[in-house]
Design a protein around this motif. Structure first.
Motif, PDB file in Angstrom:
ATOM      1  N   LEU A  39      -5.584   4.447   0.902  1.00  0.00           N
ATOM      2  CA  LEU A  39      -6.268   5.737   0.885  1.00  0.00           C
ATOM      3  C   LEU A  39      -5.798   6.704   1.977  1.00  0.00           C
ATOM      4  O   LEU A  39      -5.533   7.876   1.682  1.00  0.00           O
ATOM      5  CB  LEU A  39      -7.787   5.529   0.957  1.00  0.00           C
ATOM      6  CG  LEU A  39      -8.393   4.823  -0.265  1.00  0.00           C
ATOM      7  CD1 LEU A  39      -9.884   4.611  -0.083  1.00  0.00           C
ATOM      8  CD2 LEU A  39      -8.131   5.634  -1.523  1.00  0.00           C
ATOM      9  N   PRO A  40      -5.681   6.289   3.246  1.00  0.00           N
ATOM     10  CA  PRO A  40      -5.194   7.255   4.245  1.00  0.00           C
ATOM     11  C   PRO A  40      -3.751   7.684   4.030  1.00  0.00           C
ATOM     12  O   PRO A  40      -3.402   8.841   4.278  1.00  0.00           O
ATOM     13  CB  PRO A  40      -5.367   6.517   5.580  1.00  0.00           C
ATOM     14  CG  PRO A  40      -5.473   5.081   5.238  1.00  0.00           C
ATOM     15  CD  PRO A  40      -6.097   5.028   3.891  1.00  0.00           C
ATOM     16  N   ILE A  41      -2.896   6.755   3.541  1.00  0.00           N
ATOM     17  CA  ILE A  41      -1.508   7.128   3.259  1.00  0.00           C
ATOM     18  C   ILE A  41      -1.465   8.110   2.091  1.00  0.00           C
ATOM     19  O   ILE A  41      -0.737   9.110   2.135  1.00  0.00           O
ATOM     20  CB  ILE A  41      -0.659   5.879   2.961  1.00  0.00           C
ATOM     21  CG1 ILE A  41      -0.591   4.975   4.184  1.00  0.00           C
ATOM     22  CG2 ILE A  41       0.746   6.277   2.523  1.00  0.00           C
ATOM     23  CD1 ILE A  41       0.149   3.674   3.951  1.00  0.00           C
ATOM     24  N   TYR A  42      -2.253   7.843   1.054  1.00  0.00           N
ATOM     25  CA  TYR A  42      -2.295   8.759  -0.086  1.00  0.00           C
ATOM     26  C   TYR A  42      -2.774  10.144   0.338  1.00  0.00           C
ATOM     27  O   TYR A  42      -2.233  11.164  -0.113  1.00  0.00           O
ATOM     28  CB  TYR A  42      -3.212   8.205  -1.174  1.00  0.00           C
ATOM     29  CG  TYR A  42      -3.646   9.259  -2.159  1.00  0.00           C
ATOM     30  CD1 TYR A  42      -2.779   9.711  -3.152  1.00  0.00           C
ATOM     31  CD2 TYR A  42      -4.919   9.845  -2.071  1.00  0.00           C
ATOM     32  CE1 TYR A  42      -3.161  10.701  -4.038  1.00  0.00           C
ATOM     33  CE2 TYR A  42      -5.306  10.831  -2.962  1.00  0.00           C
ATOM     34  CZ  TYR A  42      -4.420  11.262  -3.935  1.00  0.00           C
ATOM     35  OH  TYR A  42      -4.805  12.246  -4.798  1.00  0.00           O
ATOM     36  N   THR A  91       1.206   9.667   9.994  1.00  0.00           N
ATOM     37  CA  THR A  91      -0.198   9.731  10.397  1.00  0.00           C
ATOM     38  C   THR A  91      -1.059   8.808   9.534  1.00  0.00           C
ATOM     39  O   THR A  91      -1.896   8.059  10.038  1.00  0.00           O
ATOM     40  CB  THR A  91      -0.722  11.168  10.294  1.00  0.00           C
ATOM     41  OG1 THR A  91       0.032  12.010  11.154  1.00  0.00           O
ATOM     42  CG2 THR A  91      -2.187  11.241  10.700  1.00  0.00           C
ATOM     43  N   GLY A  92      -0.840   8.847   8.218  1.00  0.00           N
ATOM     44  CA  GLY A  92      -1.589   7.972   7.313  1.00  0.00           C
ATOM     45  C   GLY A  92      -1.238   6.516   7.503  1.00  0.00           C
ATOM     46  O   GLY A  92      -2.102   5.643   7.402  1.00  0.00           O
ATOM     47  N   GLY A 133       0.784  -1.224   0.000  1.00  0.00           N
ATOM     48  CA  GLY A 133       0.000   0.000   0.000  1.00  0.00           C
ATOM     49  C   GLY A 133       0.816   1.275   0.000  1.00  0.00           C
ATOM     50  O   GLY A 133       0.448   2.247  -0.679  1.00  0.00           O
ATOM     51  N   TYR A 134       1.944   1.293   0.733  1.00  0.00           N
ATOM     52  CA  TYR A 134       2.718   2.536   0.808  1.00  0.00           C
ATOM     53  C   TYR A 134       3.315   2.918  -0.548  1.00  0.00           C
ATOM     54  O   TYR A 134       3.141   4.063  -0.994  1.00  0.00           O
ATOM     55  CB  TYR A 134       3.809   2.426   1.872  1.00  0.00           C
ATOM     56  CG  TYR A 134       4.389   3.772   2.237  1.00  0.00           C
ATOM     57  CD1 TYR A 134       3.980   4.417   3.394  1.00  0.00           C
ATOM     58  CD2 TYR A 134       5.313   4.408   1.425  1.00  0.00           C
ATOM     59  CE1 TYR A 134       4.489   5.670   3.747  1.00  0.00           C
ATOM     60  CE2 TYR A 134       5.817   5.661   1.750  1.00  0.00           C
ATOM     61  CZ  TYR A 134       5.408   6.277   2.912  1.00  0.00           C
ATOM     62  OH  TYR A 134       5.909   7.528   3.236  1.00  0.00           O
ATOM     63  N   PRO A 135       4.021   2.006  -1.246  1.00  0.00           N
ATOM     64  CA  PRO A 135       4.535   2.381  -2.581  1.00  0.00           C
ATOM     65  C   PRO A 135       3.418   2.764  -3.544  1.00  0.00           C
ATOM     66  O   PRO A 135       3.586   3.686  -4.357  1.00  0.00           O
ATOM     67  CB  PRO A 135       5.264   1.116  -3.040  1.00  0.00           C
ATOM     68  CG  PRO A 135       5.579   0.367  -1.800  1.00  0.00           C
ATOM     69  CD  PRO A 135       4.443   0.654  -0.868  1.00  0.00           C
ATOM     70  N   THR A 136       2.281   2.061  -3.459  1.00  0.00           N
ATOM     71  CA  THR A 136       1.159   2.386  -4.338  1.00  0.00           C
ATOM     72  C   THR A 136       0.640   3.792  -4.069  1.00  0.00           C
ATOM     73  O   THR A 136       0.414   4.578  -4.999  1.00  0.00           O
ATOM     74  CB  THR A 136       0.023   1.367  -4.152  1.00  0.00           C
ATOM     75  OG1 THR A 136       0.513   0.045  -4.383  1.00  0.00           O
ATOM     76  CG2 THR A 136      -1.126   1.652  -5.110  1.00  0.00           C
ATOM     77  N   ALA A 137       0.455   4.119  -2.785  1.00  0.00           N
ATOM     78  CA  ALA A 137      -0.023   5.458  -2.423  1.00  0.00           C
ATOM     79  C   ALA A 137       0.982   6.528  -2.843  1.00  0.00           C
ATOM     80  O   ALA A 137       0.598   7.606  -3.304  1.00  0.00           O
ATOM     81  CB  ALA A 137      -0.275   5.526  -0.921  1.00  0.00           C
ATOM     82  N   TYR A 138       2.267   6.220  -2.707  1.00  0.00           N
ATOM     83  CA  TYR A 138       3.306   7.188  -3.082  1.00  0.00           C
ATOM     84  C   TYR A 138       3.297   7.437  -4.595  1.00  0.00           C
ATOM     85  O   TYR A 138       3.396   8.587  -5.051  1.00  0.00           O
ATOM     86  CB  TYR A 138       4.669   6.678  -2.629  1.00  0.00           C
ATOM     87  CG  TYR A 138       5.801   7.645  -2.880  1.00  0.00           C
ATOM     88  CD1 TYR A 138       6.002   8.729  -2.033  1.00  0.00           C
ATOM     89  CD2 TYR A 138       6.661   7.477  -3.969  1.00  0.00           C
ATOM     90  CE1 TYR A 138       7.039   9.633  -2.260  1.00  0.00           C
ATOM     91  CE2 TYR A 138       7.691   8.364  -4.206  1.00  0.00           C
ATOM     92  CZ  TYR A 138       7.880   9.434  -3.347  1.00  0.00           C
ATOM     93  OH  TYR A 138       8.893  10.329  -3.581  1.00  0.00           O
TER      94      TYR A 138
END
Length: 274
Positions: A155-158, A193-194, A73-78
């Protein structure tokens, strides 16, 4: 003062549909069917039974699911946050689109994909490989959880990355920081936070779900959610089921306290961490 009255309907709704059911579960957990008075017998029975092992196994699977969702999720959101605005909107729709479909239908789809004569095994046969046993395994449960809960990590990380102050990133590069140093010292602390929100939103449903383990695990691998469902729907022992539910709620509450403790005070600077 007059605007406070607008909150009264919400307070009434919260009292009826949240507080009252919680007190009912607490009462049932401390009582025994057909016996007057309160007792901790249901909790003692749980901690001395095989269901305690099921709970620990559920925590393990929820932890693995959350970790995989974070790593994906983190690389995707980034990448989404760095994409051009028009492409970013399309990418977000692709992430959200599966959530418009019913939860059970999405899980049934994975049954067809992982089945013995499913899409993946037919593809393996096409390549000349032997079919694999994927359905009704722990791996199938984790795959189903990751698929269903991954958007709650992305979604929250993005959202945090998209609102990030990029001038700090530019300042770090002007001072000679490379991409890895910039990510470790600036980007990740600012997005924490995300990350914490995503971890909470994935771990909590992952530890309490029962539909995914029932469908993709074929009732061969029971999680604590399946045990609770069985107590209420099949056995009919609401008292013991309520006791297990209270234990699970306490674990979820402790998890939220721990994650909030690591939540930075300032999402722009990461001041709560550094």
């Amino acid at each position: 003062m007059k605007f406070r009255k607008l909150s009264y309907p919400y307070l009434v709704w919260m009292g009826i549909f949240i507080l009252v059911p919680l007190f009912m579960i607490l009462y049932y957990s401390l009582s025994i069917k057909g016996v007057n008075g309160l007792s901790f017998s249901n909790f003692k029975e749980f901690f001395c039974s095989i269901n305690l092992v099921v709970l620990l196994h559920s925590i393990k699977i929820a932890f693995v699911t959350t970790l995989i969702c974070l790593l994906i999720g983190y690389p995707t959101a980034y990448l989404i946050s760095k994409a051009p605005l028009k492409r970013r909107s399309i990418m977000l729709i692709l992430i959200i689109l599966p959530m418009w479909m019913n939860f059970l239908l999405r899980t049934y789809a994975w049954m067809n994909i992982l089945a013995k004569n499913g899409i993946l095994n037919n593809f393996f046969r096409f390549l000349g490989l032997s079919p694999k046993t994927m359905l009704y395994t722990q791996g199938a449960i984790i795959v189903g959880m990751v698929y269903n809960f991954l958007p709650f990590m992305i979604l929250p990380i993005y959202t945090v990355l998209e609102k990030m102050d990029h001038s700090l990133v530019e300042a770090a590069k002007d001072l000679g920081a490379n991409n890895l140093q910039t990510f470790i010292k600036i980007i990740f602390p600012m997005s924490l936070t995300g990350v914490i929100t995503g971890i909470t939103m994935v771990f909590i449903p992952a530890i309490s779900t029962f539909e995914i383990s029932a469908l993709l695990g074929g009732n061969k691998i029971n999680l604590i959610g399946n045990v609770i469902e069985n107590q209420f729907r099949v056995i009919g022992d609401w008292n013991y089921g309520s006791a297990i539910s209270m234990v699970l709620m306490i674990i979820i509450f402790i998890t939220m306290l721990i994650t909030n403790k690591f939540n930075p005070d300032d999402e722009k600077t990461g001041g709560g961490l550094w």
